[in-house]
Design a protein around this motif. Structure first.
Motif, PDB file in Angstrom:
ATOM      1  N   ILE A 154      -3.648  17.639  72.770  1.00  0.00           N
ATOM      2  CA  ILE A 154      -4.212  17.024  73.974  1.00  0.00           C
ATOM      3  C   ILE A 154      -3.999  17.919  75.206  1.00  0.00           C
ATOM      4  N   MET A 155      -3.561  19.158  74.982  1.00  0.00           N
ATOM      5  CA  MET A 155      -3.397  20.158  76.037  1.00  0.00           C
ATOM      6  C   MET A 155      -2.441  19.694  77.146  1.00  0.00           C
ATOM      7  N   CYS A 156      -1.346  19.096  76.759  1.00  0.00           N
ATOM      8  CA  CYS A 156      -0.344  18.710  77.762  1.00  0.00           C
ATOM      9  C   CYS A 156       0.428  19.922  78.263  1.00  0.00           C
ATOM     10  N   SER A 157       0.422  20.999  77.501  1.00  0.00           N
ATOM     11  CA  SER A 157       1.056  22.295  77.814  1.00  0.00           C
ATOM     12  C   SER A 157       2.575  22.254  77.853  1.00  0.00           C
ATOM     13  N   ARG A 158       3.183  21.209  77.342  1.00  0.00           N
ATOM     14  CA  ARG A 158       4.646  21.159  77.304  1.00  0.00           C
ATOM     15  C   ARG A 158       5.232  22.347  76.533  1.00  0.00           C
ATOM     16  N   CYS A 159       4.639  22.640  75.379  1.00  0.00           N
ATOM     17  CA  CYS A 159       5.159  23.714  74.534  1.00  0.00           C
ATOM     18  C   CYS A 159       5.044  25.065  75.226  1.00  0.00           C
ATOM     19  N   VAL A 160       3.931  25.289  75.909  1.00  0.00           N
ATOM     20  CA  VAL A 160       3.728  26.543  76.634  1.00  0.00           C
ATOM     21  C   VAL A 160       4.754  26.676  77.747  1.00  0.00           C
ATOM     22  N   ARG A 161       4.940  25.609  78.509  1.00  0.00           N
ATOM     23  CA  ARG A 161       5.903  25.652  79.601  1.00  0.00           C
ATOM     24  C   ARG A 161       7.329  25.851  79.098  1.00  0.00           C
ATOM     25  N   PHE A 162       7.637  25.300  77.927  1.00  0.00           N
ATOM     26  CA  PHE A 162       8.980  25.491  77.374  1.00  0.00           C
ATOM     27  C   PHE A 162       9.253  26.966  77.097  1.00  0.00           C
ATOM     28  N   PRO A 192       4.465  36.144  66.623  1.00  0.00           N
ATOM     29  CA  PRO A 192       4.612  34.741  66.227  1.00  0.00           C
ATOM     30  C   PRO A 192       5.652  34.018  67.077  1.00  0.00           C
ATOM     31  N   LEU A 193       5.627  32.706  67.004  1.00  0.00           N
ATOM     32  CA  LEU A 193       6.640  31.887  67.669  1.00  0.00           C
ATOM     33  C   LEU A 193       7.918  31.988  66.846  1.00  0.00           C
ATOM     34  N   ASP A 194       8.835  32.806  67.285  1.00  0.00           N
ATOM     35  CA  ASP A 194      10.033  33.098  66.492  1.00  0.00           C
ATOM     36  C   ASP A 194      11.203  33.368  67.432  1.00  0.00           C
ATOM     37  N   ASN A 195      11.928  32.310  67.785  1.00  0.00           N
ATOM     38  CA  ASN A 195      13.150  32.446  68.583  1.00  0.00           C
ATOM     39  C   ASN A 195      14.086  31.305  68.221  1.00  0.00           C
ATOM     40  N   LYS A 196      15.330  31.373  68.654  1.00  0.00           N
ATOM     41  CA  LYS A 196      16.346  30.399  68.257  1.00  0.00           C
ATOM     42  C   LYS A 196      16.187  29.040  68.931  1.00  0.00           C
ATOM     43  N   MET A 197      15.164  28.879  69.776  1.00  0.00           N
ATOM     44  CA  MET A 197      14.945  27.606  70.453  1.00  0.00           C
ATOM     45  C   MET A 197      13.598  26.984  70.085  1.00  0.00           C
ATOM     46  N   MET A 198      12.879  27.589  69.170  1.00  0.00           N
ATOM     47  CA  MET A 198      11.488  27.209  68.944  1.00  0.00           C
ATOM     48  C   MET A 198      11.314  25.791  68.407  1.00  0.00           C
ATOM     49  N   GLY A 199      12.304  25.247  67.720  1.00  0.00           N
ATOM     50  CA  GLY A 199      12.160  23.901  67.186  1.00  0.00           C
ATOM     51  C   GLY A 199      11.986  22.839  68.249  1.00  0.00           C
ATOM     52  N   ASN A 200      12.405  23.131  69.481  1.00  0.00           N
ATOM     53  CA  ASN A 200      12.287  22.142  70.556  1.00  0.00           C
ATOM     54  C   ASN A 200      10.843  21.820  70.910  1.00  0.00           C
ATOM     55  N   VAL A 201       9.917  22.730  70.638  1.00  0.00           N
ATOM     56  CA  VAL A 201       8.521  22.440  70.976  1.00  0.00           C
ATOM     57  C   VAL A 201       7.975  21.306  70.106  1.00  0.00           C
ATOM     58  N   VAL A 202       8.528  21.128  68.911  1.00  0.00           N
ATOM     59  CA  VAL A 202       8.118  20.011  68.053  1.00  0.00           C
ATOM     60  C   VAL A 202       8.551  18.690  68.679  1.00  0.00           C
ATOM     61  N   ASP A 203       9.792  18.654  69.200  1.00  0.00           N
ATOM     62  CA  ASP A 203      10.272  17.445  69.872  1.00  0.00           C
ATOM     63  C   ASP A 203       9.478  17.165  71.134  1.00  0.00           C
ATOM     64  N   LEU A 204       9.088  18.218  71.834  1.00  0.00           N
ATOM     65  CA  LEU A 204       8.360  18.052  73.090  1.00  0.00           C
ATOM     66  C   LEU A 204       6.943  17.551  72.887  1.00  0.00           C
ATOM     67  N   CYS A 205       6.320  17.916  71.782  1.00  0.00           N
ATOM     68  CA  CYS A 205       4.928  17.546  71.550  1.00  0.00           C
ATOM     69  C   CYS A 205       4.786  16.027  71.462  1.00  0.00           C
ATOM     70  N   PRO A 206       4.000  15.403  72.343  1.00  0.00           N
ATOM     71  CA  PRO A 206       3.891  13.942  72.330  1.00  0.00           C
ATOM     72  C   PRO A 206       2.968  13.398  71.243  1.00  0.00           C
ATOM     73  N   VAL A 207       2.257  14.300  70.568  1.00  0.00           N
ATOM     74  CA  VAL A 207       1.326  13.887  69.505  1.00  0.00           C
ATOM     75  C   VAL A 207       1.662  14.671  68.235  1.00  0.00           C
ATOM     76  N   GLY A 208       0.765  14.676  67.273  1.00  0.00           N
ATOM     77  CA  GLY A 208       1.039  15.336  66.003  1.00  0.00           C
ATOM     78  C   GLY A 208       0.528  16.749  65.911  1.00  0.00           C
ATOM     79  N   CYS A 209       0.524  17.451  67.036  1.00  0.00           N
ATOM     80  CA  CYS A 209      -0.024  18.802  67.056  1.00  0.00           C
ATOM     81  C   CYS A 209       0.941  19.826  66.460  1.00  0.00           C
TER      82      CYS A 209
END
Length: 538
Positions: free
Chosen positions: A158-166, A194-211
């Motif tokens: 839904i293009m909330c951009s949370r993951c990008v901002r993180f 690729p998305l490869d860093n020690k904090m990357m799992g947080n973008v899954v928690d941030l995503c408000p939908v199933g993206c």
């Protein structure tokens, strides 16, 4: 200080406080997608639109502040602003936003791993229309493999951009960007990065939908079958607050699925980890899958460790302890709880044995810091959750277990398992209380299976001195028992009949006897001492 009215509730609004924050403080829920307290406000989703009296159109609550008006311009002669969050104008705006967001959405809820905790589902039910006017073919972009652990289902975005901002503001790695424009805009990575860093799992928690979907969680279970248990990450000395997701017993008839932790997620604690955890902690249990658990007691016979009963293993241990008076070592561990180390130290003192501590594994420190991040996140080099607490409980300032265990005069050693211990000259009898097979347990004469942090209760003390509690989420594997219960069983066999109804009683004694814990709040760690079996009910 501006004085406002929100839905007939009057309140003072703090300097710089947005309408959204003020409404939440007043107990008024405003729907949102793009807002997160740890990220920059962009007001892009428009789901939080509210009606401000006098404004020509609805305003986004997440980015709108209120200024104090001159006396002659106050509304109803006393308010600096009047906000309506549930009138017809707002209801229509929210429904229109949802209709727009669902234009190209595949509406594949039955197979989506986010089903049950998806804000698009919740808000569509609460604020949306029950039918769609869109009859043209939907645009369905392909799924993307973003990196080692994460899939991106672009069609659900839904293009909330949370993951990008993180990745821009918190991790500072900037792998994710918005590519293309208009109705073809989507999240993507730079080619070859690729998305490869020690904090990357947080973008899954941030995503408000199933993206954004974690590869480890894909098709593993339904969230409405999960039970949430508050815990503490054992990955390093930071002591991040976490939630363990396990299965409800009454929902599944599959025993092998029930006693298993399916997810580790962050739990907000602004004094420790804010809203995040690193991937070392998130996938901590995944890294242990390659190591064999100690499931049953074992004793050494004819040079080999063989399975035996608890009674026989305790008997062998007691015989070795009794035969080594004056030449014994009890070694605590920074990987075991304060209560477990306290029980071990109490037995050691009762037997007049030497008390030592195993050293933690040392890695490296990694700090994620950007100009926009008020709270830089650090992964600590000390890869143990309770080194500070263990030193406090045992009354030590350093960890010298290796030296004492390799001393030729040591006849018997009782050791809490620790992956850092190196034994080159084994004591006469080595008794190991541990969770996993390693070099130490492989040299032992008696191995007693201990419960992991997911299988028992207790407290860890992080590097900053915060005493934090973790809770039992699943039953111990095999014949494993909580380490403090094992120590008490040894003590009883040695003539010390100490009784503790639960680990809470042990914690109370520890806080009375150990100076470093006298300021800890027993009531907050073990409220009301209401017990259910070995777990303490909150």
């Amino acid at each position: 200080m501006p004085f406002i009215k929100i839905d007939n509730r009057e309140l003072d609004i703090r300097k710089g406080e947005t309408i959204f924050e003020a409404a939440r403080r007043a107990g008024i829920e405003i729907p949102f997608y793009c807002y997160h307290p740890g990220l920059k406000i962009v007001a892009s989703c428009r789901m939080c639109l509210v009606d401000m009296v006098g404004a020509p159109k609805p305003v986004p609550a997440c980015s709108t502040t209120v200024a104090e008006m001159p006396p002659g311009k106050k509304l109803e002669d006393k308010y600096d602003a009047i906000i309506l969050t549930e009138n017809e104008r707002v209801i229509t705006a929210r429904a229109s936003v949802l209709e727009f967001l669902l234009l190209n959405h595949p509406i594949d809820c039955p197979i989506c791993d986010k089903a049950g905790e998806c804000k698009l589902q919740d808000y569509s039910y609460e604020h949306g229309y029950d039918t769609s006017r869109f009859i043209e073919p939907k645009r369905v972009p392909q799924k993307k493999d973003l990196g080692p652990t994460i899939y991106l289902y672009t069609s659900r975005c839904i293009m909330c951009s949370r993951c990008v901002r993180f990745t821009e503001e918190i991790s500072g790695t900037e792998e994710l960007k918005v590519i293309h424009r208009g109705n073809r805009a989507e999240i993507g990575t730079f080619p070859g990065r690729p998305l490869d860093n020690k904090m990357m799992g947080n973008v899954v928690d941030l995503c408000p939908v199933g993206c954004l979907i974690d590869k480890h969680e894909k098709f593993e279970g339904r969230v409405w079958n999960y039970v949430q248990t508050n815990s503490i990450c054992p990955g390093c000395s930071k002591g991040c607050n976490t939630v363990l997701d396990t299965m409800k017993h009454q929902k599944l008839n599959l025993e092998e699925l029930v006693d298993q932790v399916y997810r580790i997620r962050p739990r907000e604690n602004m004094g420790v980890n804010q809203w995040w955890i690193c991937d070392d902690g998130r996938y901590y249990l995944e890294t242990l899958k390659g190591k064999a658990r100690v499931l049953v007691p074992r004793v050494r016979q004819n040079g080999a460790l063989v399975e035996t009963s608890w009674e026989d293993a305790v008997k062998r241990s007691v015989e070795a302890i009794k035969g080594a008076a004056g030449y014994m070592v009890f070694a605590g561990s920074p990987y075991f709880s304060n209560e477990e180390n306290h029980a071990l130290a109490k037995l050691a003192r009762a037997l007049q044995a030497a008390i030592e501590l195993c050293a933690p594994v040392q890695g490296y420190t990694q700090t994620f810091k950007t100009e926009m991040n008020k709270y830089p996140f650090t992964i600590e080099a000390e890869k143990a959750p309770n080194f500070r607490g263990a030193k406090d409980v045992l009354g030590l300032t350093s960890a010298d277990a290796d030296k004492k265990l390799n001393d030729p005069s040591t006849k018997t050693a009782v050791v809490f398992g620790s992956p850092s211990v190196t034994v080159t000259r084994k004591p006469g009898t080595l008794i190991v209380i541990g969770t996993h097979e390693d070099a130490l347990s492989g040299q032992a004469d008696v191995v007693l299976p201990a419960a992991m942090f997911t299988e028992t209760n207790g407290t860890f003390t992080n590097k900053d001195g915060h005493v934090q509690r973790f809770n039992k989420a699943i039953q111990p594997a095999g014949e494993a028992r909580a380490a403090w219960q094992i120590v008490l069983e040894l003590a009883a066999a040695l003539g010390h009949a100490w009784y503790y109804e639960s680990v809470g009683d042990l914690a109370r004694e520890m806080m009375e006897q150990v100076p470093a814990f006298r300021s800890a709040s027993l009531a907050s760690l073990y409220p009301q001492f209401e017990y259910v079996d070995e777990q303490i009910a909150l």
